[in-house]
Enzyme design. Structure first.
Site, PDB file in Angstrom:
ATOM      1  N   SER A 138      11.478  10.007   3.942  1.00  0.00           N
ATOM      2  CA  SER A 138      10.773  11.156   4.515  1.00  0.00           C
ATOM      3  C   SER A 138      11.748  12.182   5.093  1.00  0.00           C
ATOM      4  CB  SER A 138       9.822  10.694   5.613  1.00  0.00           C
ATOM      5  OG  SER A 138       8.800   9.877   5.082  1.00  0.00           O
ATOM      6  N   SER A 160      12.794   3.970  10.191  1.00  0.00           N
ATOM      7  CA  SER A 160      12.580   2.803  11.058  1.00  0.00           C
ATOM      8  C   SER A 160      13.887   2.046  11.269  1.00  0.00           C
ATOM      9  CB  SER A 160      11.538   1.865  10.434  1.00  0.00           C
ATOM     10  OG  SER A 160      10.310   2.525  10.259  1.00  0.00           O
ATOM     11  N   GLU A 179       5.493  -2.019  -0.475  1.00  0.00           N
ATOM     12  CA  GLU A 179       5.328  -1.834   0.962  1.00  0.00           C
ATOM     13  C   GLU A 179       3.857  -1.822   1.327  1.00  0.00           C
ATOM     14  OE1 GLU A 179       6.644   1.250   4.536  1.00  0.00           O
ATOM     15  OE2 GLU A 179       6.595   1.950   2.466  1.00  0.00           O
TER      16      GLU A 179
END
Length: 387
Positions: free
Chosen positions: A140, A172, A256
């Site tokens: 992203s 993350s 995912e």
């Protein structure tokens, strides 16, 4: 010691003859014997638990419970995806993580298994499954979240390698990671924006890589923004072929969504907690709260049936589970805060769960993206108009 234990596991089970039930029983017995286990942090290991997470993954590998459905030659156990699902369920029941983190053991490894060369697999998979390498995802961007194909990070040829410049966001645990999987544009002149993207692996300690934590409304900082300034990547950092990045990324993200949506065991535990909430409430629930709780229980049972029908293999149908579960968990958290009263809305576990719940609408593909996938790829509806 680790290699000897793993060799025994491979010798006994590498042919896949052990039944799923027998494997699950052995896994539960092993988990019951463990002490000083980490809490179940789910898909993403909190950055502050890096050392604990790596030690836990090493313990799993030593005991033969890491890479359960991976080929033996890469440090796995050579069993089936059903055995791996049984392990995940046993860990959920025991309240411990099934893997160090999903990015390394699901996304990066999945991309390498399907698209990597033998040298790339040998270089990255064994240390990952042993818990020696933590991974993050560099997809992203500030202007390319839901429209991931609109990313602007560029990788240009630099001798035998590549030179990367750009910015990533909502990474993350980036500052706690050793390596990252990266999408970058290698051909800005491609006929479509999807076709000009390539997939790389990045050493997060390389010159020009900078991570900065992003503070969340929970007070924590699980995510980072990552700046890439003249980062040189060697030639073998490219996974697959130039321009194949979108295909590789979509394959990884499907896995995912299966990981996030496939939460049958934890959902069953949540349903039990809902029943206990109604049973243990002093004076019972008021009619409106009781109606909300019953609605959540009925929805939960329906979602559980849908998740179980999905099975252990991820597909585009995983978007159904992902979309359903993220909205459901928010509604459960909201009811918990309402029942906790004013103090519960200001502080404590109920407030923390509510503040964290909206993140599920964005992680692993936004709810809007999931609806597009469901409409276009499952229901066969016309594609969303593009500006």
């Amino acid at each position: 010691m680790a290699s000897r234990v793993l060799a025994t596991a491979v010798s006994n089970y590498g042919d896949g003859m052990i039944s799923v039930d027998d494997f699950a029983a052995q896994a539960r017995d092993w988990l019951a014997e463990q002490s000083a286990t980490p809490p179940n942090w789910g898909a993403i290991m909190p950055p502050e638990r890096r050392d604990q997470g790596m030690a836990w993954q090493a313990r799993l590998h030593e005991a033969g419970y890491a890479g359960i459905h991976w080929p033996v030659e890469y440090g796995g156990r050579g069993l089936s995806i059903d055995h791996n699902r049984a392990w995940s369920e046993a860990c959920t029941d025991a309240g411990v993580p099934a893997v160090l983190n999903m990015v390394g053991l699901v996304l990066a490894s999945g991309a390498l298994f399907q698209f990597g060369t033998e040298d790339q697999k040998a270089a990255h998979l064994p240390p990952t499954v042993r818990g020696e390498r933590v991974w993050c995802q560099l997809f992203s961007e500030p202007e390319a979240g839901s429209d991931l194909a609109g990313l602007k990070t560029k990788a240009v040829r630099d001798g035998d390698g590549w030179l990367v410049n750009g910015q990533k966001v909502w990474c993350s645990g980036g500052r706690a990671s050793d390596w990252g999987i990266l999408l970058a544009r290698t051909n800005p002149e491609a006929a479509s924006k999807h076709a000009g993207i390539s997939f790389f692996v990045v050493d997060m300690s390389a010159d020009g890589v900078e991570t900065r934590p992003l503070r969340q409304m929970t007070g924590g900082a699980e995510f980072d923004e990552v700046f890439l300034t003249d980062v040189h990547l060697p030639g073998d950092a490219l996974i697959g072929e130039p321009g194949q990045g979108w295909t590789i990324a979509m394959s990884a993200l499907t896995s995912e969504r299966g990981f996030i949506g496939g939460m049958g065991r934890s959902l069953a535990a949540r349903l039990d907690a809902i029943v206990d909430l109604a049973r243990d409430r002093d004076g019972g629930l008021d009619p409106v709260s009781r109606a909300r709780l019953i609605d959540l229980y009925i929805r939960g049972r329906a979602y559980l049936a849908m998740i179980e029908a999905q099975g252990p293999t991820a597909s585009v149908n995983s978007s159904l589970g992902k979309l359903a579960m993220t909205s459901y968990m928010f509604d459960v958290a909201e009811l918990g805060v309402d029942l906790a009263g004013v103090h519960g809305q200001l502080w404590g576990e109920d407030a923390g769960r509510l503040l964290a719940a909206p993140g599920g609408w964005f992680g692993g593909g936004t709810s809007q993206v999931q609806r597009n996938i469901i409409g276009e790829r499952i229901l066969g509806l016309p594609r969303e108009p593009k500006a």
